[in-house]
Write a protein that holds these residues in place. Structure first.
Motif, PDB file in Angstrom:
ATOM      1  N   LEU A 154       0.857  -1.172   0.000  1.00 11.15           N
ATOM      2  CA  LEU A 154       0.000   0.000   0.000  1.00 11.15           C
ATOM      3  C   LEU A 154       0.900   1.230   0.000  1.00 11.15           C
ATOM      4  CD1 LEU A 154      -2.527  -1.094   2.774  1.00 11.15           C
ATOM      5  CD2 LEU A 154      -2.942  -1.012   0.302  1.00 11.15           C
TER       6      LEU A 154
ATOM      7  N   ALA B  29       1.295   4.604   1.235  1.00 11.40           N
ATOM      8  CA  ALA B  29       0.721   5.507   2.229  1.00 11.40           C
ATOM      9  C   ALA B  29       0.942   6.982   1.915  1.00 11.40           C
ATOM     10  CB  ALA B  29       1.299   5.193   3.608  1.00 11.40           C
TER      11      ALA B  29
ATOM     12  N   MET C  54      -2.178   8.943   1.266  1.00  9.53           N
ATOM     13  CA  MET C  54      -3.320   8.630   2.123  1.00  9.53           C
ATOM     14  C   MET C  54      -3.267   9.365   3.452  1.00  9.53           C
ATOM     15  SD  MET C  54      -3.527   4.522   1.632  1.00  9.53           S
ATOM     16  CE  MET C  54      -3.460   3.766   0.010  1.00  9.53           C
TER      17      MET C  54
ATOM     18  N   LEU D 104      -5.611   5.380   5.096  1.00 11.06           N
ATOM     19  CA  LEU D 104      -4.666   4.262   5.184  1.00 11.06           C
ATOM     20  C   LEU D 104      -5.268   3.128   5.993  1.00 11.06           C
ATOM     21  CD1 LEU D 104      -1.960   2.866   4.713  1.00 11.06           C
ATOM     22  CD2 LEU D 104      -1.104   4.061   6.749  1.00 11.06           C
ATOM     23  N   ARG D 105      -5.858   3.437   7.133  1.00 12.25           N
ATOM     24  CA  ARG D 105      -6.467   2.394   7.966  1.00 12.25           C
ATOM     25  C   ARG D 105      -7.528   1.629   7.162  1.00 12.25           C
ATOM     26  NH1 ARG D 105      -6.425   1.534  13.389  1.00 12.25           N
ATOM     27  NH2 ARG D 105      -5.872   3.687  13.924  1.00 12.25           N
TER      28      ARG D 105
ATOM     29  N   HIS E  30      -7.699   1.261   3.889  1.00 13.31           N
ATOM     30  CA  HIS E  30      -7.039   0.437   2.872  1.00 13.31           C
ATOM     31  C   HIS E  30      -6.405  -0.811   3.493  1.00 13.31           C
ATOM     32  CE1 HIS E  30      -7.163   2.559  -1.078  1.00 13.31           C
ATOM     33  NE2 HIS E  30      -7.606   3.523  -0.275  1.00 13.31           N
TER      34      HIS E  30
ATOM     35  N   VAL F 240       3.178  -1.951   3.780  1.00 13.82           N
ATOM     36  CA  VAL F 240       2.885  -0.535   3.564  1.00 13.82           C
ATOM     37  C   VAL F 240       4.192   0.183   3.282  1.00 13.82           C
ATOM     38  CG1 VAL F 240       1.963   1.582   4.588  1.00 13.82           C
ATOM     39  CG2 VAL F 240       0.885  -0.606   5.117  1.00 13.82           C
TER      40      VAL F 240
ATOM     41  N   VAL G  23       5.915   3.753   3.422  1.00 11.70           N
ATOM     42  CA  VAL G  23       5.698   5.010   4.127  1.00 11.70           C
ATOM     43  C   VAL G  23       6.804   6.000   3.803  1.00 11.70           C
ATOM     44  CG1 VAL G  23       5.430   6.084   6.389  1.00 11.70           C
ATOM     45  CG2 VAL G  23       4.671   3.723   6.042  1.00 11.70           C
TER      46      VAL G  23
ATOM     47  N   ILE H  65       0.612   7.580  11.350  1.00 13.54           N
ATOM     48  CA  ILE H  65       0.679   6.535  10.321  1.00 13.54           C
ATOM     49  C   ILE H  65       1.354   5.282  10.882  1.00 13.54           C
ATOM     50  CG2 ILE H  65       1.845   5.924   8.149  1.00 13.54           C
ATOM     51  CD1 ILE H  65      -0.632   7.623   7.686  1.00 13.54           C
TER      52      ILE H  65
END
Length: 109
Positions: A40, A42, A45, A50-51, A53, A67, A69, A79
């Motif tokens: 993902l 982030a 987002m 994010l949560r 997704h 993820v 980041v 995050i």
């Protein structure tokens, strides 16, 4: 199997990039379901997005995903806490020094 597939629990040594705006739960879960590691992204987002997704990705695959980041993210602490709270075990970082968070993430599992 090789070191990467063993370490990440994936079938193929393919890691999808955490591309801003493109790497949502649909792409990440599809890559993970196909045997690679979905990520993902982030960077595009807000924390609540994010949560969402992460939760959707967990429903869409039982396989590992992670993820990505960007460490310059303005709400980085929020995050990182979401990633830990949601039980994501694989974190890739960009746009900063990963040492800043490595020990903390390892400590949290």
């Amino acid at each position: 199997m090789n070191r990467i597939t063993s370490l990440l629990g994936i079938q193929y040594p393919i890691i999808q990039g955490g591309m801003v705006w493109c790497s949502g739960w649909r792409l990440a879960s599809a890559v993970s379901n196909a045997g690679g590691l979905g990520l993902l992204g982030a960077g595009s987002m807000h924390p609540d997005v994010l949560r969402d997704h992460i939760q959707k990705c967990k429903l869409a695959t039982i396989k590992p995903f992670g993820v990505n980041v960007p460490l310059m993210y303005p709400q980085i602490e929020e995050i990182m806490n979401i990633i830990v709270e949601e039980g994501v075990k694989i974190v890739f970082t960009s746009a900063g020094n990963p040492k800043t968070w490595t020990s903390w993430l390892k400590e949290k599992g």
